[in-house]
Design an enzyme around this catalytic site. Sequence first.
Site, short mmCIF file in Angstrom:
data_model
loop_
_atom_site.label_atom_id
_atom_site.label_comp_id
_atom_site.label_asym_id
_atom_site.label_seq_id
_atom_site.Cartn_x
_atom_site.Cartn_y
_atom_site.Cartn_z
N ASP A 98 0.82 -1.21 0.00
CA ASP A 98 0.00 0.00 0.00
C ASP A 98 0.85 1.27 0.00
O ASP A 98 2.06 1.22 0.23
CB ASP A 98 -0.93 -0.01 1.22
CG ASP A 98 -0.26 -0.56 2.47
OD1 ASP A 98 0.96 -0.40 2.61
OD2 ASP A 98 -0.95 -1.17 3.29
N ASN A 167 -7.04 -3.06 14.60
CA ASN A 167 -8.42 -3.43 14.26
C ASN A 167 -8.50 -4.65 13.34
O ASN A 167 -9.55 -4.99 12.83
CB ASN A 167 -9.14 -2.24 13.61
CG ASN A 167 -8.47 -1.81 12.30
OD1 ASN A 167 -7.52 -2.45 11.84
ND2 ASN A 167 -8.95 -0.74 11.71
N HIS A 169 -6.86 -5.01 10.42
CA HIS A 169 -6.66 -4.77 8.98
C HIS A 169 -5.37 -5.41 8.50
O HIS A 169 -4.41 -5.56 9.26
CB HIS A 169 -6.73 -3.28 8.61
CG HIS A 169 -5.56 -2.45 9.01
ND1 HIS A 169 -5.68 -1.14 9.44
CD2 HIS A 169 -4.21 -2.69 9.04
CE1 HIS A 169 -4.48 -0.64 9.70
NE2 HIS A 169 -3.58 -1.56 9.47
N GLU A 174 -9.62 -2.29 5.61
CA GLU A 174 -10.17 -1.98 6.93
C GLU A 174 -11.43 -2.82 7.19
O GLU A 174 -12.12 -3.22 6.24
CB GLU A 174 -10.53 -0.50 7.00
CG GLU A 174 -9.35 0.46 6.78
CD GLU A 174 -8.47 0.61 8.01
OE1 GLU A 174 -8.40 -0.32 8.84
OE2 GLU A 174 -7.83 1.67 8.13
C1 F6R Z 1 1.57 -1.27 6.02
C2 F6R Z 1 0.34 -2.05 6.16
C3 F6R Z 1 -0.41 -2.05 7.44
C4 F6R Z 1 0.49 -2.23 8.66
C5 F6R Z 1 -0.33 -2.21 9.95
C6 F6R Z 1 0.54 -2.36 11.17
O1 F6R Z 1 2.12 -1.48 4.74
O2 F6R Z 1 -0.07 -2.68 5.24
O3 F6R Z 1 -1.37 -3.07 7.41
O4 F6R Z 1 1.16 -3.46 8.54
O5 F6R Z 1 -1.03 -1.00 10.02
O6 F6R Z 1 1.39 -1.28 11.27
P1 F6R Z 1 2.57 -1.25 12.37
O7 F6R Z 1 3.52 -2.30 11.97
O8 F6R Z 1 3.15 0.13 12.24
O9 F6R Z 1 1.91 -1.51 13.67
#
Ligand code: F6R
Length: 274
Positions: A98, A167, A169, A174
């Site tokens: 992403d 959450n 995701h 989401e």
């Molecule tokens: C980032 C992504 C998100 C993160 C998730 C956890 O490329 O796809 O799904 O992996 O938000 O983020 P951290 O590792 O910062 O807790």
Amino acid sequence: MPGAQRKNMIQFESKPPPLDSVHSCSKKVIPIRVLILRDYQSLSERAAHVVAETVRANPWAVLGLATGSTPLGLYRELVRMAQEGRVDFSRVTTFNLDEYYPIKKENPQSYYYYMRQNFWEPAGIAPGSYHIPNGDPADVAAECRRYERKIKDAGGIDLQILGIGVNGHIGFNEPAEKLQAETHLVQLSEDTIIANSRFFEKAEDVPRHALTMGMGTIMKARRILLLASGESKAEAIRDTVKGSVTTMVPASLLQLHPRVTVMVDREAAKYLLG
Ligand code: F6R
């Protein structure tokens, strides 16, 4: 052992690096392998071992990559291995999950910038072999189609690295009643905006949108490695591994994938044991 294979398995392996012990949890259609590691450093080393083995077995491997704080240790280990000549990334192709929208790649807050700094360049990925959605496209729908096409043209993803949101995701898919299959523009949830604000000086600077691979794009990866560290991820990990398969916890759909490993440290495993 087909009976045992139908159970979710929580495994603690011994090398490398050492794990704690072996557990199993509730029965699911397809087992999710769960490795519990002592701490974040062990988790990062273990994940690096899996990625390096994948690339040694297939130097042309197609890797799916994540950003955020969780994979930073993994990238640090992989860069070290590459610089010591223990793994060669010069022939791999990579696709990131992403990118924020709208954001220019030169912006230090962009995931493009993060990847170039933390992995692509120091690991020696060939320019032109790394890919990430363009966060500043003239035509969003065309950019999403282009990204999907690129992944297909590369032959699909061999190993997809995932983090997980508090959450549940994955990518920026989401929780919602309906999830999208392919790369698309998404509005980030309040939970995600709050979680991501730690990377920005002002809360109002946190992007509200992102381009993300869809659930179908992720589920088509031949192998998936989901990483989680810290107590803040414990509920999401419990729901992913032991909960119902539901679009309200997008990571729970991984229970339907035949080859997923969830790697967690002790804090993130808090609700898996007992
Ligand atoms: C980032 C992504 C998100 C993160 C998730 C956890 O490329 O796809 O799904 O992996 O938000 O983020 P951290 O590792 O910062 O807790």
